[in-house]
Design a protein around this motif. Structure first.
Motif, PDB file in Angstrom:
ATOM      1  N   GLY A  29       0.896  -1.222  -0.015  1.00  0.00           N
ATOM      2  CA  GLY A  29       0.150   0.053   0.095  1.00  0.00           C
ATOM      3  C   GLY A  29       0.832   1.147   0.105  1.00  0.00           C
ATOM      4  N   LYS A  30       2.197   1.093   0.010  1.00  0.00           N
ATOM      5  CA  LYS A  30       2.742   2.284   0.246  1.00  0.00           C
ATOM      6  C   LYS A  30       3.348   3.270  -0.866  1.00  0.00           C
ATOM      7  CE  LYS A  30       3.325   2.449   4.903  1.00  0.00           C
ATOM      8  NZ  LYS A  30       3.092   3.497   5.816  1.00  0.00           N
ATOM      9  N   ASN A  31       3.663   2.005  -1.923  1.00  0.00           N
ATOM     10  CA  ASN A  31       4.275   2.672  -3.288  1.00  0.00           C
ATOM     11  C   ASN A  31       3.520   2.408  -4.485  1.00  0.00           C
ATOM     12  OD1 ASN A  31       6.560   2.952  -1.566  1.00  0.00           O
ATOM     13  ND2 ASN A  31       7.036   1.023  -1.866  1.00  0.00           N
ATOM     14  N   LEU A  32       3.827   3.004  -5.460  1.00  0.00           N
ATOM     15  CA  LEU A  32       3.285   2.636  -6.837  1.00  0.00           C
ATOM     16  C   LEU A  32       3.992   1.572  -7.596  1.00  0.00           C
ATOM     17  CD1 LEU A  32       2.698   6.017  -8.466  1.00  0.00           C
ATOM     18  CD2 LEU A  32       0.971   4.597  -7.855  1.00  0.00           C
ATOM     19  N   THR A  33       3.143   0.470  -7.828  1.00  0.00           N
ATOM     20  CA  THR A  33       3.722  -0.836  -8.518  1.00  0.00           C
ATOM     21  C   THR A  33       2.497  -0.993  -9.712  1.00  0.00           C
ATOM     22  OG1 THR A  33       2.762  -2.086  -6.750  1.00  0.00           O
ATOM     23  CG2 THR A  33       4.997  -1.795  -6.676  1.00  0.00           C
ATOM     24  N   PHE A  34       2.609  -0.661 -10.854  1.00  0.00           N
ATOM     25  CA  PHE A  34       1.864  -0.619 -11.971  1.00  0.00           C
ATOM     26  C   PHE A  34       2.572  -1.263 -13.285  1.00  0.00           C
ATOM     27  CE2 PHE A  34       2.829   3.226 -14.227  1.00  0.00           C
ATOM     28  CZ  PHE A  34       3.622   4.086 -13.272  1.00  0.00           C
TER      29      PHE A  34
ATOM     30  N   VAL B  13      15.206   5.159  -6.547  1.00  0.00           N
ATOM     31  CA  VAL B  13      13.548   5.479  -6.084  1.00  0.00           C
ATOM     32  C   VAL B  13      12.546   4.928  -6.940  1.00  0.00           C
ATOM     33  CG1 VAL B  13      13.612   7.681  -7.333  1.00  0.00           C
ATOM     34  CG2 VAL B  13      11.968   7.460  -5.547  1.00  0.00           C
ATOM     35  N   GLY B  14      13.232   4.592  -8.267  1.00  0.00           N
ATOM     36  CA  GLY B  14      12.371   3.844  -9.215  1.00  0.00           C
ATOM     37  C   GLY B  14      12.919   2.928 -10.196  1.00  0.00           C
ATOM     38  N   GLY B  15      12.296   1.971 -10.544  1.00  0.00           N
ATOM     39  CA  GLY B  15      12.749   0.806 -11.608  1.00  0.00           C
ATOM     40  C   GLY B  15      11.757   0.496 -12.689  1.00  0.00           C
ATOM     41  N   ILE B  16      12.178   0.168 -13.565  1.00  0.00           N
ATOM     42  CA  ILE B  16      11.375  -0.161 -15.020  1.00  0.00           C
ATOM     43  C   ILE B  16      11.689  -1.527 -15.477  1.00  0.00           C
ATOM     44  CG2 ILE B  16      10.841   0.516 -17.379  1.00  0.00           C
ATOM     45  CD1 ILE B  16      12.220   3.374 -16.503  1.00  0.00           C
ATOM     46  N   LEU B  17      10.579  -2.251 -15.699  1.00  0.00           N
ATOM     47  CA  LEU B  17      11.031  -3.775 -16.261  1.00  0.00           C
ATOM     48  C   LEU B  17      10.137  -3.752 -17.539  1.00  0.00           C
ATOM     49  CD1 LEU B  17      12.125  -6.397 -15.948  1.00  0.00           C
ATOM     50  CD2 LEU B  17      10.050  -7.202 -14.710  1.00  0.00           C
ATOM     51  N   LEU B  18      10.675  -3.906 -18.838  1.00  0.00           N
ATOM     52  CA  LEU B  18      10.029  -4.216 -20.073  1.00  0.00           C
ATOM     53  C   LEU B  18       9.959  -5.860 -20.340  1.00  0.00           C
ATOM     54  CD1 LEU B  18      10.841  -1.449 -22.530  1.00  0.00           C
ATOM     55  CD2 LEU B  18       9.414  -1.418 -20.420  1.00  0.00           C
ATOM     56  N   GLU B  19       8.772  -6.239 -20.479  1.00  0.00           N
ATOM     57  CA  GLU B  19       8.760  -7.549 -21.290  1.00  0.00           C
ATOM     58  C   GLU B  19       7.841  -7.430 -22.413  1.00  0.00           C
ATOM     59  OE1 GLU B  19       8.766 -10.557 -17.757  1.00  0.00           O
ATOM     60  OE2 GLU B  19       7.600  -9.140 -17.095  1.00  0.00           O
ATOM     61  N   SER B  20       8.123  -8.136 -23.248  1.00  0.00           N
ATOM     62  CA  SER B  20       7.216  -8.286 -24.509  1.00  0.00           C
ATOM     63  C   SER B  20       6.862  -9.594 -25.011  1.00  0.00           C
ATOM     64  CB  SER B  20       8.184  -7.772 -25.773  1.00  0.00           C
ATOM     65  OG  SER B  20       9.487  -8.353 -25.584  1.00  0.00           O
ATOM     66  N   VAL B  21       5.607  -9.904 -25.660  1.00  0.00           N
ATOM     67  CA  VAL B  21       5.171 -11.084 -26.176  1.00  0.00           C
ATOM     68  C   VAL B  21       5.214 -10.819 -27.729  1.00  0.00           C
ATOM     69  CG1 VAL B  21       3.069 -12.469 -26.083  1.00  0.00           C
ATOM     70  CG2 VAL B  21       3.696 -11.164 -24.072  1.00  0.00           C
ATOM     71  N   PHE B  22       5.999 -11.645 -28.386  1.00  0.00           N
ATOM     72  CA  PHE B  22       6.024 -11.671 -29.877  1.00  0.00           C
ATOM     73  C   PHE B  22       5.304 -12.825 -30.453  1.00  0.00           C
ATOM     74  CE2 PHE B  22       9.548  -8.519 -29.395  1.00  0.00           C
ATOM     75  CZ  PHE B  22       9.180  -7.734 -30.770  1.00  0.00           C
TER      76      PHE B  22
ATOM     77  N   ASN C 179       9.149   4.179  -5.643  1.00  0.00           N
ATOM     78  CA  ASN C 179       8.990   4.308  -3.968  1.00  0.00           C
ATOM     79  C   ASN C 179       8.286   5.696  -3.714  1.00  0.00           C
ATOM     80  OD1 ASN C 179      10.105   1.680  -4.177  1.00  0.00           O
ATOM     81  ND2 ASN C 179      12.171   2.762  -3.659  1.00  0.00           N
ATOM     82  N   ILE C 180       7.082   5.684  -3.036  1.00  0.00           N
ATOM     83  CA  ILE C 180       6.656   6.957  -2.629  1.00  0.00           C
ATOM     84  C   ILE C 180       6.562   6.982  -1.216  1.00  0.00           C
ATOM     85  CG2 ILE C 180       4.316   8.094  -3.046  1.00  0.00           C
ATOM     86  CD1 ILE C 180       5.463   7.590  -5.636  1.00  0.00           C
ATOM     87  N   ASN C 181       5.712   6.222  -0.368  1.00  0.00           N
ATOM     88  CA  ASN C 181       5.597   6.715   1.202  1.00  0.00           C
ATOM     89  C   ASN C 181       6.478   5.440   1.908  1.00  0.00           C
ATOM     90  OD1 ASN C 181       4.012   8.946   0.511  1.00  0.00           O
ATOM     91  ND2 ASN C 181       2.150   7.797   0.292  1.00  0.00           N
ATOM     92  N   GLN C 182       6.939   4.783   1.477  1.00  0.00           N
ATOM     93  CA  GLN C 182       7.700   3.725   2.366  1.00  0.00           C
ATOM     94  C   GLN C 182       9.062   4.374   2.939  1.00  0.00           C
ATOM     95  OE1 GLN C 182       8.662  -0.045   0.510  1.00  0.00           O
ATOM     96  NE2 GLN C 182       9.685  -0.609   1.909  1.00  0.00           N
TER      97      GLN C 182
ATOM     98  N   ILE D 183      20.593   0.858   2.189  1.00  0.00           N
ATOM     99  CA  ILE D 183      21.533   2.073   1.742  1.00  0.00           C
ATOM    100  C   ILE D 183      21.317   2.234   0.229  1.00  0.00           C
ATOM    101  CG2 ILE D 183      23.519   1.868   3.205  1.00  0.00           C
ATOM    102  CD1 ILE D 183      24.870   0.085   1.265  1.00  0.00           C
ATOM    103  N   LYS D 184      20.561   1.375  -0.511  1.00  0.00           N
ATOM    104  CA  LYS D 184      20.540   1.618  -1.961  1.00  0.00           C
ATOM    105  C   LYS D 184      19.035   1.980  -2.373  1.00  0.00           C
ATOM    106  CE  LYS D 184      20.899  -3.451  -2.439  1.00  0.00           C
ATOM    107  NZ  LYS D 184      21.630  -4.541  -3.020  1.00  0.00           N
ATOM    108  N   ALA D 185      18.048   2.019  -1.401  1.00  0.00           N
ATOM    109  CA  ALA D 185      16.782   2.609  -1.861  1.00  0.00           C
ATOM    110  C   ALA D 185      16.267   3.741  -1.070  1.00  0.00           C
ATOM    111  CB  ALA D 185      15.947   1.589  -1.568  1.00  0.00           C
ATOM    112  N   THR D 186      15.429   4.725  -1.708  1.00  0.00           N
ATOM    113  CA  THR D 186      14.836   5.682  -1.198  1.00  0.00           C
ATOM    114  C   THR D 186      13.590   6.092  -1.711  1.00  0.00           C
ATOM    115  OG1 THR D 186      15.470   8.075  -0.392  1.00  0.00           O
ATOM    116  CG2 THR D 186      15.808   7.378  -2.759  1.00  0.00           C
TER     117      THR D 186
END
Ligand code: BT5
Length: 243
Positions: free
Chosen positions: A52-57, A106-115, A129-132, A141-144
């Motif tokens: 509930g704290k972050n955006l995951t979409f 603070v954010g990461g991107i994962l692209l996946e494709s279906v061909f 990462n929004i409210n965590q 040490i690596k996330a904010t």
């Protein structure tokens, strides 16, 4: 372009949901998961998010592009995230798929494709990462997050909507054959002039070129790195700094 946002309360992974259901979904659907329980990163890596704290979409796109243009979509998303978050805080884009505040992710991107014989689905997973404010030991040490940096609560839906406005502008521009996103990535390149490890060698990052590739200097020679070819897993600080 209309983004149809579907919010579901809990699912292992928004990317997985789209992969399993895209045939029943409209193009440009945004699948927003409030509590993502088994989020994925690249390869075998995981994406952690406190419920509930972050955006995951994930965005389900179906652009008419060649497979070699797919990595550009990651940069378009990176530039859109930059345009969204930089209204609140100084941040930068770490090629090819991370958003950084200072030296933390603070954010990461994962692209996946279906061909099949063409691109059937491009699944663009985005974690911000929004409210965590408390992260597991391996991430301390690596996330904010926005809240960890600014000590204020953010409305996640507002950030999602602002991101979609920024993304629509840059994605449309790209579909028209332009590359406004590239300028944003070049000007806000976290890696610029940094020495990083690649293949256990220390190399220096020079730029991002027109093809979205990272331009590096290796032993006095200028070379290009392609998306997916490498993991820049050590930003050189004279110490181990694995992601
Ligand atoms: C990524 O992978 O950064 C892509 C992350 C994509 C997550 C989204 S959330 C919605 C969609 N659905 C999914 O299942 N996934 C996508 P990569 O570059 O491989 O980085 C993964 C690494 O980042 C991990 O090994 C951790 O070290 C670190 N990490 C994990 N969770 C993090 C977090 N919340 N914040 C910062 N770093 C994190």
């Amino acid at each position: 372009m209309k983004f149809n946002i579907i919010t579901i309360q809990e699912h292992p992974s928004s990317n997985l949901y789209i992969k399993e259901n895209y045939k029943e979904l409209e193009e440009n659907t945004v699948l927003n998961v409030v509590n993502q329980t088994n989020g994925r990163g690249r390869g075998q890596r995981k994406w952690e998010a406190e419920p509930g704290k972050n955006l995951t979409f994930s965005l389900y796109l179906k652009p008419q592009i060649n497979s070699n243009q797919i990595p550009l979509i990651s940069l378009i998303i990176g530039a859109s995230l930059y345009n969204t978050l930089s209204k609140y805080i100084k941040c930068s884009i770490k090629w090819p798929n991370d958003l950084m505040i200072n030296d933390q992710k603070v954010g990461g991107i994962l692209l996946e494709s279906v061909f099949s014989d063409h691109l059937e689905a491009l699944i663009c997973g985005i974690g911000i990462n929004i409210n965590q404010i408390n992260f597991p030991d391996d991430l301390i040490i690596k996330a904010t997050s926005l809240k960890k940096e600014l000590a204020i609560d953010f409305n996640k839906d507002d950030i999602l909507n602002q991101f979609l406005v920024e993304f629509e502008l840059l994605y449309r521009d790209f579909l028209l054959g332009n590359n406004q996103f590239l300028k944003i990535c070049k000007e806000n390149n976290y890696l610029i002039n940094k020495e990083v490890y690649y293949d256990n060698k220390k190399i220096k990052v020079i730029d991002i070129n027109e093809n979205g590739n990272l331009v590096i200097e290796d032993n006095g020679q200028t070379k290009e790195l392609y998306y997916g070819e490498v993991t820049l897993n050590k930003v050189y600080k004279g110490e181990n700094d694995e992601r």
